[in-house]
Scaffold this motif. Structure first.
Motif, PDB file in Angstrom:
ATOM      1  N   VAL A  71      41.655  42.103  30.957  1.00  0.00           N
ATOM      2  CA  VAL A  71      41.162  40.951  31.722  1.00  0.00           C
ATOM      3  C   VAL A  71      39.769  40.599  31.221  1.00  0.00           C
ATOM      4  O   VAL A  71      39.198  41.286  30.368  1.00  0.00           O
ATOM      5  N   MET A  76      36.426  41.188  37.160  1.00  0.00           N
ATOM      6  CA  MET A  76      37.770  40.625  37.274  1.00  0.00           C
ATOM      7  C   MET A  76      38.808  41.732  37.407  1.00  0.00           C
ATOM      8  O   MET A  76      39.787  41.599  38.167  1.00  0.00           O
ATOM      9  N   MET A  80      41.520  41.953  40.363  1.00  0.00           N
ATOM     10  CA  MET A  80      42.952  42.058  40.097  1.00  0.00           C
ATOM     11  C   MET A  80      43.537  43.311  40.754  1.00  0.00           C
ATOM     12  O   MET A  80      44.629  43.280  41.339  1.00  0.00           O
ATOM     13  N   ARG A  83      43.893  42.544  44.403  1.00  0.00           N
ATOM     14  CA  ARG A  83      44.912  41.524  44.668  1.00  0.00           C
ATOM     15  C   ARG A  83      46.330  42.058  44.471  1.00  0.00           C
ATOM     16  O   ARG A  83      47.282  41.583  45.103  1.00  0.00           O
ATOM     17  N   LEU A  84      46.480  43.063  43.618  1.00  0.00           N
ATOM     18  CA  LEU A  84      47.807  43.651  43.415  1.00  0.00           C
ATOM     19  C   LEU A  84      48.355  44.284  44.690  1.00  0.00           C
ATOM     20  O   LEU A  84      49.561  44.471  44.829  1.00  0.00           O
ATOM     21  N   CYS A 110      37.482  38.253  46.850  1.00  0.00           N
ATOM     22  CA  CYS A 110      38.924  38.229  47.130  1.00  0.00           C
ATOM     23  C   CYS A 110      39.235  37.801  48.565  1.00  0.00           C
ATOM     24  O   CYS A 110      40.404  37.676  48.929  1.00  0.00           O
ATOM     25  N   LEU A 221      50.267  41.543  37.522  1.00  0.00           N
ATOM     26  CA  LEU A 221      48.884  41.366  37.097  1.00  0.00           C
ATOM     27  C   LEU A 221      48.779  40.285  36.020  1.00  0.00           C
ATOM     28  O   LEU A 221      47.843  39.476  36.028  1.00  0.00           O
ATOM     29  N   ARG A 222      49.734  40.245  35.113  1.00  0.00           N
ATOM     30  CA  ARG A 222      49.700  39.211  34.060  1.00  0.00           C
ATOM     31  C   ARG A 222      49.829  37.817  34.658  1.00  0.00           C
ATOM     32  O   ARG A 222      49.240  36.861  34.148  1.00  0.00           O
ATOM     33  N   LEU A 224      48.743  37.100  37.774  1.00  0.00           N
ATOM     34  CA  LEU A 224      47.474  36.899  38.477  1.00  0.00           C
ATOM     35  C   LEU A 224      46.374  36.423  37.535  1.00  0.00           C
ATOM     36  O   LEU A 224      45.582  35.545  37.882  1.00  0.00           O
ATOM     37  N   ARG A 225      46.313  37.000  36.324  1.00  0.00           N
ATOM     38  CA  ARG A 225      45.232  36.645  35.406  1.00  0.00           C
ATOM     39  C   ARG A 225      45.484  35.300  34.724  1.00  0.00           C
ATOM     40  O   ARG A 225      44.621  34.785  34.026  1.00  0.00           O
ATOM     41  N   GLY A 238      46.499  33.209  41.737  1.00  0.00           N
ATOM     42  CA  GLY A 238      46.068  33.541  40.385  1.00  0.00           C
ATOM     43  C   GLY A 238      44.743  32.894  40.063  1.00  0.00           C
ATOM     44  O   GLY A 238      44.197  32.110  40.836  1.00  0.00           O
ATOM     45  N   GLY A 241      41.775  34.828  34.367  1.00  0.00           N
ATOM     46  CA  GLY A 241      41.175  36.142  34.140  1.00  0.00           C
ATOM     47  C   GLY A 241      41.495  36.706  32.783  1.00  0.00           C
ATOM     48  O   GLY A 241      41.440  37.926  32.582  1.00  0.00           O
TER      49      GLY A 241
END
Length: 387
Positions: A71, A76, A80, A83-84, A110, A221-222, A224-225, A238, A241
């Protein structure tokens, strides 16, 4: 680097070289240029390009991780990792009162509420008993910090998280390369956030990564970023990131030099340990109980007045130590009225914060620099404790 006159520091004409608390690795220019050239040739500068993929694969092996995702920064990575957990908006996240600002700022950005718990007096990491005292019906997660290269009590914190159904994400920004009982530190908890900032042993200038425990978490996560996109459609929360190809190029260019940097830091730690281990009035801050020696910081503790004298004497010798990790709550902070929840009669963190001093710790500190630093510290201690 300049020094304002009001600091009262006047250098003699024949002064020694400046020694800074941190000094990032610098890549071989030709190696970095070749990698940047690849990005230019392909026209791929962001959005998970070839260099990003290569660095991600290399770090996955180095970290001993099941899943690792890059990220744009260590902060960040923290966001993340939180947020996960699919935490409800406004949820409480328990975190230590003593850490770098990013730990608490990530919680607030967040949309969660930081609840500051006390630290253990020896490790200076989040105290499990304080965590237990801080849990409320609104608590949804714990965000401990592997602080100053010393790991948390992962067994006790993991047990608390399981018993109360809490998301457990670790701030591992200062823990690159750290192992506990032979295992990489990132295997603990639901997610671990690492930093690749220039102050770290391996860096991408700015950057970070998150270690997770499965392909499903990595896929989330991918998304989200990358703005919450799935097949081009926004399917959930998202942000932007992503790590750029230029950042990845810097990390890849430094990888061939990483082993030498680690060896230099290990040798420097041994020098400091030998020179300072028996000095009265100071305590070397170390991990224990199966923890490997850290690679990011070298910290000692001393009574506040002695720490101040040591810090000033080092500065007069053109040695820049770091004399603070300030409290995250209380007067003069973003959370001035928020208390520290403790399992002791009085919180430990406010007592400890003025004691910590981080010495220069990187591969550019020569052996003679380390000996000079130790000599200054021994002299200051001796002046305060005459025979």
């Amino acid at each position: 680097m300049t020094f304002p006159a009001d600091r009262g520091l006047a250098w003699p004409v024949d002064h020694p070289p400046l020694v800074t608390v941190g000094d990032p690795m610098r890549p071989d220019p030709a190696r970095l240029a070749a990698l940047i050239g690849e990005s230019i040739t392909t026209g791929w500068f962001s959005n998970g390009g070839p260099l990003h993929f290569r660095l991600e694969q290399a770090l996955t092996g180095l970290a001993g991780a099941e899943q690792l995702d890059l990220v744009s920064s260590g902060t960040m990575a923290l966001m993340m990792a939180l947020r996960l957990g699919n935490l409800p908006e406004g949820a409480e996240v328990i975190t230590p009162a003593l850490s770098f600002a990013a730990t608490a700022q990530a919680i607030a950005w967040c949309g969660f509420r930081p609840v500051f718990a006390d630290i253990s007096p020896d490790t200076l990491t989040l105290c499990p008993r304080a965590v237990a005292a801080a849990i409320s019906p609104r608590t949804a997660a714990i965000l401990p910090v592997h602080f100053l290269d010393v790991p948390c009590d992962v067994a006790a914190l993991g047990d608390i998280a399981r018993r109360h159904g809490l998301w457990l994400a670790y701030d591992a920004a200062q823990a690159f390369g750290l192992t506990l009982d032979g295992q990489p530190i990132g295997v603990h908890g639901d997610a671990s956030a690492f930093s690749l900032h220039a102050t770290k042993v391996l860096h991408t200038g700015e950057g970070g990564f998150v270690v997770t425990n499965g392909a499903e978490a990595s896929a989330r996560l991918r998304r989200l970023r990358n703005f919450g996109l799935e097949a081009g459609r926004m399917t959930g929360p998202g942000t932007n990131g992503k790590l750029s190809e230029a950042q990845a190029a810097l990390g890849l260019a430094l990888l061939p030099d990483l082993a030498a940097e680690i060896a230099a830091r290990q040798a420097l730690r041994a020098l400091y340990d030998a020179a300072l281990g028996s000095v009265p009035g100071i305590t070397l801050h170390r991990g224990g109980g199966g923890a490997s020696a850290g690679l990011t910081t070298y910290a000692l503790r001393a009574a506040p007045a002695l720490r101040a004298r040591i810090h000033q004497a080092l500065a007069q010798g053109r040695i820049l130590a770091r004399n603070h990790f300030p409290l995250l709550c209380g007067p003069g902070t973003r959370w001035p009225e928020v208390p520290i929840i403790t399992a002791h009669r009085q919180p430990i963190a406010p007592q400890v914060a003025p004691e910590v001093l981080c010495l220069p710790f990187h591969g550019r500190v020569a052996a003679e620099d380390a000996q000079r630093i130790a000599a200054i510290i021994r002299r200051v201690v001796a002046e305060g404790h005459p025979a």
